[in-house]
Scaffold this motif. Structure first.
Motif, PDB file in Angstrom:
ATOM      1  N   ALA A   1       0.832  -1.207   0.000  1.00 53.79           N
ATOM      2  CA  ALA A   1       0.000   0.000   0.000  1.00 53.79           C
ATOM      3  C   ALA A   1       0.868   1.259   0.000  1.00 53.79           C
ATOM      4  O   ALA A   1       0.553   2.238  -0.703  1.00 53.79           O
ATOM      5  CB  ALA A   1      -0.932   0.001   1.207  1.00 53.79           C
ATOM      6  N   GLN A   2       1.963   1.258   0.746  1.00 56.19           N
ATOM      7  CA  GLN A   2       2.847   2.419   0.781  1.00 56.19           C
ATOM      8  C   GLN A   2       3.564   2.617  -0.551  1.00 56.19           C
ATOM      9  O   GLN A   2       3.740   3.746  -1.016  1.00 56.19           O
ATOM     10  CB  GLN A   2       3.866   2.279   1.924  1.00 56.19           C
ATOM     11  CG  GLN A   2       3.264   2.334   3.301  1.00 56.19           C
ATOM     12  CD  GLN A   2       2.529   3.630   3.553  1.00 56.19           C
ATOM     13  OE1 GLN A   2       3.019   4.721   3.269  1.00 56.19           O
ATOM     14  NE2 GLN A   2       1.314   3.508   4.079  1.00 56.19           N
ATOM     15  N   ILE A   3       3.965   1.524  -1.169  1.00 54.93           N
ATOM     16  CA  ILE A   3       4.642   1.617  -2.471  1.00 54.93           C
ATOM     17  C   ILE A   3       3.677   2.139  -3.522  1.00 54.93           C
ATOM     18  O   ILE A   3       4.040   2.962  -4.376  1.00 54.93           O
ATOM     19  CB  ILE A   3       5.243   0.253  -2.868  1.00 54.93           C
ATOM     20  CG1 ILE A   3       6.426  -0.072  -1.942  1.00 54.93           C
ATOM     21  CG2 ILE A   3       5.688   0.233  -4.321  1.00 54.93           C
ATOM     22  CD1 ILE A   3       6.953  -1.490  -2.064  1.00 54.93           C
ATOM     23  N   LYS A   4       2.416   1.717  -3.471  1.00 56.17           N
ATOM     24  CA  LYS A   4       1.419   2.201  -4.426  1.00 56.17           C
ATOM     25  C   LYS A   4       1.146   3.688  -4.249  1.00 56.17           C
ATOM     26  O   LYS A   4       0.753   4.366  -5.190  1.00 56.17           O
ATOM     27  CB  LYS A   4       0.103   1.421  -4.284  1.00 56.17           C
ATOM     28  CG  LYS A   4       0.166   0.039  -4.892  1.00 56.17           C
ATOM     29  CD  LYS A   4      -1.180  -0.644  -4.801  1.00 56.17           C
ATOM     30  CE  LYS A   4      -1.134  -1.998  -5.463  1.00 56.17           C
ATOM     31  NZ  LYS A   4      -2.430  -2.696  -5.374  1.00 56.17           N
ATOM     32  N   LYS A   5       1.348   4.210  -3.037  1.00 56.84           N
ATOM     33  CA  LYS A   5       1.167   5.639  -2.784  1.00 56.84           C
ATOM     34  C   LYS A   5       2.367   6.448  -3.270  1.00 56.84           C
ATOM     35  O   LYS A   5       2.371   7.669  -3.170  1.00 56.84           O
ATOM     36  CB  LYS A   5       0.970   5.901  -1.291  1.00 56.84           C
ATOM     37  CG  LYS A   5      -0.357   5.438  -0.767  1.00 56.84           C
ATOM     38  CD  LYS A   5      -0.471   5.761   0.713  1.00 56.84           C
ATOM     39  CE  LYS A   5      -1.783   5.280   1.294  1.00 56.84           C
ATOM     40  NZ  LYS A   5      -1.863   5.559   2.735  1.00 56.84           N
ATOM     41  N   GLY A   6       3.385   5.751  -3.776  1.00 54.27           N
ATOM     42  CA  GLY A   6       4.554   6.446  -4.317  1.00 54.27           C
ATOM     43  C   GLY A   6       5.692   6.577  -3.330  1.00 54.27           C
ATOM     44  O   GLY A   6       6.676   7.254  -3.602  1.00 54.27           O
ATOM     45  N   LYS A   7       5.588   5.990  -2.178  1.00 54.52           N
ATOM     46  CA  LYS A   7       6.663   6.074  -1.197  1.00 54.52           C
ATOM     47  C   LYS A   7       7.686   4.975  -1.466  1.00 54.52           C
ATOM     48  O   LYS A   7       7.376   3.942  -2.030  1.00 54.52           O
ATOM     49  CB  LYS A   7       6.100   5.928   0.217  1.00 54.52           C
ATOM     50  CG  LYS A   7       5.158   7.059   0.573  1.00 54.52           C
ATOM     51  CD  LYS A   7       4.788   7.003   2.014  1.00 54.52           C
ATOM     52  CE  LYS A   7       3.882   8.195   2.320  1.00 54.52           C
ATOM     53  NZ  LYS A   7       3.678   8.375   3.718  1.00 54.52           N
ATOM     54  N   THR A   8       8.903   5.216  -1.038  1.00 56.36           N
ATOM     55  CA  THR A   8       9.951   4.213  -1.188  1.00 56.36           C
ATOM     56  C   THR A   8       9.916   3.264   0.008  1.00 56.36           C
ATOM     57  O   THR A   8       9.219   3.525   1.000  1.00 56.36           O
ATOM     58  CB  THR A   8      11.336   4.876  -1.261  1.00 56.36           C
ATOM     59  OG1 THR A   8      11.605   5.510  -0.005  1.00 56.36           O
ATOM     60  CG2 THR A   8      11.412   5.889  -2.387  1.00 56.36           C
ATOM     61  N   LEU A   9      10.673   2.200  -0.092  1.00 52.23           N
ATOM     62  CA  LEU A   9      10.742   1.256   1.023  1.00 52.23           C
ATOM     63  C   LEU A   9      11.332   1.914   2.267  1.00 52.23           C
ATOM     64  O   LEU A   9      10.928   1.622   3.382  1.00 52.23           O
ATOM     65  CB  LEU A   9      11.578   0.038   0.635  1.00 52.23           C
ATOM     66  CG  LEU A   9      10.889  -1.009  -0.241  1.00 52.23           C
ATOM     67  CD1 LEU A   9      11.867  -2.115  -0.604  1.00 52.23           C
ATOM     68  CD2 LEU A   9       9.690  -1.595   0.450  1.00 52.23           C
ATOM     69  N   ASN A  10      12.286   2.836   2.078  1.00 51.31           N
ATOM     70  CA  ASN A  10      12.882   3.533   3.223  1.00 51.31           C
ATOM     71  C   ASN A  10      11.841   4.402   3.926  1.00 51.31           C
ATOM     72  O   ASN A  10      11.811   4.468   5.153  1.00 51.31           O
ATOM     73  CB  ASN A  10      14.075   4.383   2.779  1.00 51.31           C
ATOM     74  CG  ASN A  10      15.290   3.540   2.453  1.00 51.31           C
ATOM     75  OD1 ASN A  10      15.409   2.425   2.947  1.00 51.31           O
ATOM     76  ND2 ASN A  10      16.175   4.066   1.622  1.00 51.31           N
TER      77      ASN A  10
END
Length: 151
Positions: A116-125
């Motif tokens: 979900a975080q990656i789909k929001k455009g955030k990186t793994l960090n």
């Protein structure tokens, strides 16, 4: 071909497995009720409580056939020991299942969160940093995080 159970009748020196095998032969020749009656008759005459054949496995098998064999104090102790051991083993199996199930759920939730975080455009960090802040209650170095305070 059926083997004649009268050819060999176990005795007090016979093992529990021999008595079980003999009962199975009796069931091939007679009805279950008759086989049980013959078994009990010969058990009481030729072996019985306290013999080497008087084991938990024999009493358990005969119980499944509708016959409750009496035993002495050592047989009772053996039955209690088996029951307690079975209870502990069952508890350990449930505990293992709960731990495995909980691990799968936690991994599933963490995976869903990361995706979900990656789909929001955030990186793994970014996702890991946010997870760390949530885990520590929003504190960074003992002070509240400015992002969580809305600053």
């Amino acid at each position: 071909m059926k083997s004649d159970p009268s050819k060999y009748i176990p005795n007090s020196t016979s093992s529990a497995e021999e008595w079980i095998s003999w009962h199975k032969q009796l069931k091939k020749w007679f009805s279950k009720t008759e086989a049980n009656a013959y078994f009990v008759k010969f058990w009481n005459q030729r072996a019985g409580a306290g013999t080497q054949a008087d084991t938990h496995s024999l009493r358990e098998y005969m119980s499944s056939q509708g016959v409750e064999l009496t035993t002495d104090w050592t047989g009772e102790l053996s039955d209690v020991t088996h029951d307690v051991t079975d209870w502990f083993v069952s508890g350990l199996e449930w505990t293992r299942a709960i731990i495995i199930g909980t691990t799968i759920i936690v991994i599933g939730i963490a995976s869903y969160y990361l995706i979900a975080q990656i789909k929001k455009g955030k990186t793994l960090n970014d996702a890991a940093e946010l997870a760390m802040k949530v885990r520590t209650g929003g504190m960074i170095g003992g002070t509240p995080s400015p992002k969580l305070l809305g600053q």
